[in-house]
Design a protein around this motif. Structure first.
Motif, PDB file in Angstrom:
ATOM      1  N   MET A   5       0.588   2.807  11.660  1.00  0.00           N
ATOM      2  CA  MET A   5       0.799   3.080  11.254  1.00  0.00           C
ATOM      3  C   MET A   5      -0.135   4.394  10.606  1.00  0.00           C
ATOM      4  N   ILE A   6       0.469   5.494  10.314  1.00  0.00           N
ATOM      5  CA  ILE A   6      -0.334   6.241  10.278  1.00  0.00           C
ATOM      6  C   ILE A   6      -0.035   7.083   9.159  1.00  0.00           C
ATOM      7  N   THR A   7      -0.584   7.627   8.012  1.00  0.00           N
ATOM      8  CA  THR A   7      -0.716   8.028   6.555  1.00  0.00           C
ATOM      9  C   THR A   7      -1.284   9.579   6.782  1.00  0.00           C
ATOM     10  N   GLY A   8      -1.187  10.076   6.081  1.00  0.00           N
ATOM     11  CA  GLY A   8      -1.826  11.820   5.279  1.00  0.00           C
ATOM     12  C   GLY A   8      -1.548  12.223   6.291  1.00  0.00           C
ATOM     13  N   PHE A   9      -0.013  12.195   7.941  1.00  0.00           N
ATOM     14  CA  PHE A   9       0.303  13.121   8.615  1.00  0.00           C
ATOM     15  C   PHE A   9       0.621  14.503   7.844  1.00  0.00           C
ATOM     16  N   PRO A  10       0.237  15.279   8.319  1.00  0.00           N
ATOM     17  CA  PRO A  10       0.526  16.973   8.118  1.00  0.00           C
ATOM     18  C   PRO A  10       1.663  16.482   6.832  1.00  0.00           C
ATOM     19  N   ASN A  11       1.891  17.342   5.819  1.00  0.00           N
ATOM     20  CA  ASN A  11       3.150  18.006   4.954  1.00  0.00           C
ATOM     21  C   ASN A  11       3.796  16.531   4.672  1.00  0.00           C
ATOM     22  N   GLU A  12       2.954  15.587   5.068  1.00  0.00           N
ATOM     23  CA  GLU A  12       3.674  14.508   4.308  1.00  0.00           C
ATOM     24  C   GLU A  12       3.500  14.159   2.683  1.00  0.00           C
ATOM     25  N   THR A  13       4.587  13.643   2.197  1.00  0.00           N
ATOM     26  CA  THR A  13       4.905  13.837   1.299  1.00  0.00           C
ATOM     27  C   THR A  13       4.672  12.877   0.363  1.00  0.00           C
ATOM     28  N   THR A  14       4.635  12.524  -1.088  1.00  0.00           N
ATOM     29  CA  THR A  14       4.454  11.474  -1.337  1.00  0.00           C
ATOM     30  C   THR A  14       6.279  10.455  -1.313  1.00  0.00           C
ATOM     31  N   ASN A  15       7.482  11.449  -0.997  1.00  0.00           N
ATOM     32  CA  ASN A  15       8.255  10.833  -0.762  1.00  0.00           C
ATOM     33  C   ASN A  15       8.649   9.647   0.747  1.00  0.00           C
ATOM     34  N   ASP A  16       7.362  10.731   1.581  1.00  0.00           N
ATOM     35  CA  ASP A  16       7.512   9.821   2.926  1.00  0.00           C
ATOM     36  C   ASP A  16       6.586   8.880   2.839  1.00  0.00           C
ATOM     37  N   HIS A  17       5.736   9.473   2.332  1.00  0.00           N
ATOM     38  CA  HIS A  17       4.809   7.784   1.854  1.00  0.00           C
ATOM     39  C   HIS A  17       5.336   6.578   1.331  1.00  0.00           C
ATOM     40  N   GLU A  18       6.510   6.303   0.257  1.00  0.00           N
ATOM     41  CA  GLU A  18       7.374   5.641  -0.327  1.00  0.00           C
ATOM     42  C   GLU A  18       8.531   4.940   1.142  1.00  0.00           C
ATOM     43  N   LEU A  19       8.423   5.890   1.937  1.00  0.00           N
ATOM     44  CA  LEU A  19       9.925   5.535   2.739  1.00  0.00           C
ATOM     45  C   LEU A  19       8.684   4.468   3.922  1.00  0.00           C
ATOM     46  N   THR A  20       7.731   5.186   4.167  1.00  0.00           N
ATOM     47  CA  THR A  20       6.692   3.908   4.961  1.00  0.00           C
ATOM     48  C   THR A  20       6.607   2.946   4.184  1.00  0.00           C
ATOM     49  N   LEU A  21       6.146   2.439   2.613  1.00  0.00           N
ATOM     50  CA  LEU A  21       6.159   1.258   2.358  1.00  0.00           C
ATOM     51  C   LEU A  21       7.912   0.476   2.377  1.00  0.00           C
ATOM     52  N   SER A  22       8.822   1.029   2.278  1.00  0.00           N
ATOM     53  CA  SER A  22      10.113   0.993   2.216  1.00  0.00           C
ATOM     54  C   SER A  22      10.247  -0.108   3.318  1.00  0.00           C
ATOM     55  N   LEU A  23       9.947   0.481   3.938  1.00  0.00           N
ATOM     56  CA  LEU A  23      10.181   0.004   5.609  1.00  0.00           C
ATOM     57  C   LEU A  23       9.207  -0.764   5.979  1.00  0.00           C
ATOM     58  N   MET A  24       8.461  -1.064   5.577  1.00  0.00           N
ATOM     59  CA  MET A  24       6.768  -2.209   5.536  1.00  0.00           C
ATOM     60  C   MET A  24       7.767  -4.007   4.910  1.00  0.00           C
ATOM     61  N   GLU A  25       8.513  -3.088   3.555  1.00  0.00           N
ATOM     62  CA  GLU A  25       9.253  -4.401   2.894  1.00  0.00           C
ATOM     63  C   GLU A  25      10.595  -4.384   4.013  1.00  0.00           C
ATOM     64  N   GLU A  26      11.038  -3.951   4.690  1.00  0.00           N
ATOM     65  CA  GLU A  26      11.686  -4.588   5.615  1.00  0.00           C
ATOM     66  C   GLU A  26      11.582  -5.364   6.431  1.00  0.00           C
ATOM     67  N   VAL A  27      10.666  -4.853   7.207  1.00  0.00           N
ATOM     68  CA  VAL A  27      10.250  -5.479   8.668  1.00  0.00           C
ATOM     69  C   VAL A  27       9.500  -6.598   7.900  1.00  0.00           C
ATOM     70  N   LYS A  28       8.509  -6.553   6.889  1.00  0.00           N
ATOM     71  CA  LYS A  28       7.369  -7.841   6.149  1.00  0.00           C
ATOM     72  C   LYS A  28       6.945  -8.328   8.198  1.00  0.00           C
ATOM     73  N   TYR A  29       6.313  -6.851   8.539  1.00  0.00           N
ATOM     74  CA  TYR A  29       5.627  -7.909  10.185  1.00  0.00           C
ATOM     75  C   TYR A  29       4.939  -8.094   9.282  1.00  0.00           C
ATOM     76  N   ASP A  30       3.916  -9.151  10.681  1.00  0.00           N
ATOM     77  CA  ASP A  30       2.968  -9.889  10.714  1.00  0.00           C
ATOM     78  C   ASP A  30       1.665  -9.463  10.393  1.00  0.00           C
ATOM     79  N   PHE A  31       0.996  -8.368  11.342  1.00  0.00           N
ATOM     80  CA  PHE A  31       0.465  -8.188  11.228  1.00  0.00           C
ATOM     81  C   PHE A  31      -0.034  -5.885  11.267  1.00  0.00           C
ATOM     82  N   GLY A  32      -0.923  -5.400  11.441  1.00  0.00           N
ATOM     83  CA  GLY A  32      -1.177  -3.973  12.071  1.00  0.00           C
ATOM     84  C   GLY A  32      -1.555  -3.533  12.175  1.00  0.00           C
ATOM     85  N   PHE A  33      -1.909  -2.332  12.267  1.00  0.00           N
ATOM     86  CA  PHE A  33      -2.935  -1.298  12.606  1.00  0.00           C
ATOM     87  C   PHE A  33      -2.871  -0.050  11.857  1.00  0.00           C
TER      88      PHE A  33
END
Length: 206
Positions: A73-101
């Motif tokens: 997961m990369i955060t702070g990509f150019p032009n990323e909005t608060t909504n874009d960030h929230e969508l990343t968090l919601s995807l993580m909630e949906e998948v519930k990964y075992d671990f990540g980088f």
């Protein structure tokens, strides 16, 4: 057999079905997504959408219910909005990964992003968003690994534990690190380990 990573576009129907038919493949996939926002995925030229990625996750789980997943997961990509960030968090909630980088965006010379996009997210915002992603992943990892407590898992002994000369460390089929007493075991052996406790990164057993 395990391998390092798959681009979501390379997880073909044949490869997915192989996971259901072969006993030789680990029940684990590192499936980088980078963002939960279609806007950011398009800017990254990832060539898949959020829905396509989640559909792929579901297809794999249908064939391999006990599969373990990790992500990039990369955060702070150019032009990323608060909504874009929230969508990343919601995807993580949906998948519930075992671990990540998880990483903050930084320009790499020669990439399309560095040539065409301004690195316009300030460092404080990047760090705050990264902290939220890391904290959420640690929560999911702790929850996922706790499900192994009280069960047996097969482990390939790899090496001595970093924290104890009296313990071996190895990984199970879901690529989770397991630590247990050495006794008369040797690296290279496959052993059944009864899991007694866990951290966010490690199973501990005997």
């Amino acid at each position: 057999i395990g391998y390092t990573t798959s681009h979501p576009n390379e997880m073909t129907k044949d490869l997915i079905s192989l996971y259901g038919n072969s006993q030789k493949l680990n029940s684990y996939l590192h499936l980088p997504v980078q963002s939960g926002s279609d806007v950011i995925l398009k800017a990254m030229n990832r060539q898949h959408t959020r829905d396509e990625y989640l559909e792929l996750i579901c297809k794999i789980k249908d064939i391999l219910p006990d599969v373990g997943f990790s992500h990039d997961m990369i955060t702070g990509f150019p032009n990323e909005t608060t909504n874009d960030h929230e969508l990343t968090l919601s995807l993580m909630e949906e998948v519930k990964y075992d671990f990540g980088f998880m990483f903050k965006y930084s320009e790499r010379p020669g990439t399309l992003a560095s040539r065409k996009l301004d690195d316009n997210i300030d460092e404080e915002t990047k760090q705050n968003r990264l902290s939220e992603i890391i904290n959420l992943q640690q929560k999911h990892s702790l929850e996922n690994l706790s499900k192994y407590v009280g069960t047996n898992t097969e482990v390939l002994i790899e090496k001595e534990s970093r924290k104890s000369n009296d313990h071996w460390a190895g990984r199970n089929e879901q690529n989770i690190m397991v630590v247990f007493p050495k006794k008369n075991l040797i690296p290279g052996e496959l052993v059944e380990i009864f899991i007694e406790s866990n951290t966010a990164t490690t199973l501990i057993g005997k």
